[in-house]
Write an enzyme that holds these catalytic residues in place. Structure first.
Site, short mmCIF file in Angstrom:
data_model
loop_
_atom_site.label_atom_id
_atom_site.label_comp_id
_atom_site.label_asym_id
_atom_site.label_seq_id
_atom_site.Cartn_x
_atom_site.Cartn_y
_atom_site.Cartn_z
N ARG A 84 32.91 -11.06 -12.70
CA ARG A 84 32.14 -9.88 -13.06
C ARG A 84 32.52 -9.49 -14.48
O ARG A 84 33.70 -9.26 -14.76
CB ARG A 84 32.53 -8.78 -12.08
CG ARG A 84 31.49 -7.78 -11.82
CD ARG A 84 31.89 -6.93 -10.64
NE ARG A 84 33.09 -6.16 -10.84
CZ ARG A 84 33.31 -4.97 -10.32
NH1 ARG A 84 32.37 -4.41 -9.57
NH2 ARG A 84 34.42 -4.33 -10.50
N THR A 139 29.75 -4.92 -18.48
CA THR A 139 28.43 -4.70 -17.87
C THR A 139 28.48 -4.66 -16.34
O THR A 139 27.51 -4.21 -15.71
CB THR A 139 27.47 -5.84 -18.26
OG1 THR A 139 27.99 -7.06 -17.70
CG2 THR A 139 27.36 -6.00 -19.77
N ASP A 195 42.10 -5.12 -7.25
CA ASP A 195 41.43 -6.38 -7.61
C ASP A 195 41.92 -7.48 -6.66
O ASP A 195 43.09 -7.89 -6.71
CB ASP A 195 41.75 -6.73 -9.07
CG ASP A 195 40.95 -7.93 -9.53
OD1 ASP A 195 41.02 -8.99 -8.86
OD2 ASP A 195 40.23 -7.83 -10.53
N ASP A 237 43.40 -10.69 -8.37
CA ASP A 237 44.73 -10.45 -8.95
C ASP A 237 45.79 -10.30 -7.87
O ASP A 237 46.90 -10.80 -8.00
CB ASP A 237 44.71 -9.19 -9.81
CG ASP A 237 43.98 -9.41 -11.13
OD1 ASP A 237 43.79 -10.58 -11.52
OD2 ASP A 237 43.61 -8.40 -11.77
#
Ligand code: PRP
Ligand code: URA
Length: 206
Positions: free
Chosen positions: A101, A105, A197, A200
């Site tokens: 991603r 944006t 995340d 991560d």
């Protein structure tokens, strides 16, 4: 159609995944454990066909899968769901889809794919633990359908209402399975309360 998988162990695992004190190792193992539990309801209506067997004593009615399912983990975070699903269906084919991603944006950028040839009539399980804005899932579903896939189930671990809504408006035919429907998104597109995340946290790249 949204299906929230309710199971006491799923709830316990979600809490471990959410906890910021959970180690990388523990996060990875817990994601595998929750994926294993998700696999059963996701595969509930998997087509089987008659395949009789001979027992040591007699003949018996038997069954086998009509078509092996194809797992499509979205890199990187979806990789953490593959082992749990393969524990349940060892013969599953794995077709990776590379996507990230864009931080500005929030739009998905596809960078890798390997759709298996001559298998577009198999059941496809799109695996990505996080369904946030839904941009990545919609793009992945566009891609799979473009390649010919017809029977697709989307499997997430934590979903935001925004993502569920976006997927259902663009791909009404695709059932969305999740272990948890969360409250919403923060301004950076992270799920709240979420788990941070997912890529991560399982690969230690915090
Ligand atoms: C995460 C996640 C999904 C996507 C969800 O990937 O694994 O693919 O974000 O967000 P969306 O619903 O708003 O599209 P990320 O971009 O963090 O890539 P990574 O797995 O490589 O860390
Ligand atoms: N991707 C993640 O890994 N986590 C989120 O909360 C949203 C997108």
């Amino acid at each position: 159609m949204l299906i929230v998988v309710e199971h006491p162990l799923v709830k316990v695992h979600i809490a471990t995944l959410r906890d910021k004190g959970t180690s990388v190792d523990q996060f990875r193992n817990t994601l595998t454990a929750v994926s294993r539990l998700l696999a059963y309801p996701v595969l509930d209506e998997l087509p089987i066909e008659r395949h009789d067997v001979t027992t040591p004593l007699s003949e018996s009615v038997g069954y086998r899968l009509t078509k092996e399912p194809i797992l499509v983990p979205v890199l990187r975070a979806g990789l953490g769901m593959v082992e749990g699903f393969r524990d349940v269906i060892p013969g599953a084919i794995v077709s990776h889809l590379g996507m990230y991603r864009d931080h500005e944006t929030l739009k998905p950028v596809r960078y890798y794919s390997n759709f298996p040839s001559h298998r577009d009539d198999h059941p496809f399980l799109l695996l990505d633990p996080m369904l946030a804005t839904g941009g990545s899932a919609v793009d992945a579903l566009d891609y799979l359908k473009h390649e010919g896939a017809r029977d697709i189930r989307l499997v997430s671990v934590i979903a935001a209402p925004e993502g569920v809504h976006f997927v259902s408006t663009r791909h009404e035919d695709v059932p969305v399975f999740t272990a948890q429907l969360d409250t919403g998104l923060d301004p950076r597109g992270y799920i709240i309360p979420g788990l941070g995340d997912a890529g991560d946290r399982q690969f230690g790249t915090l």
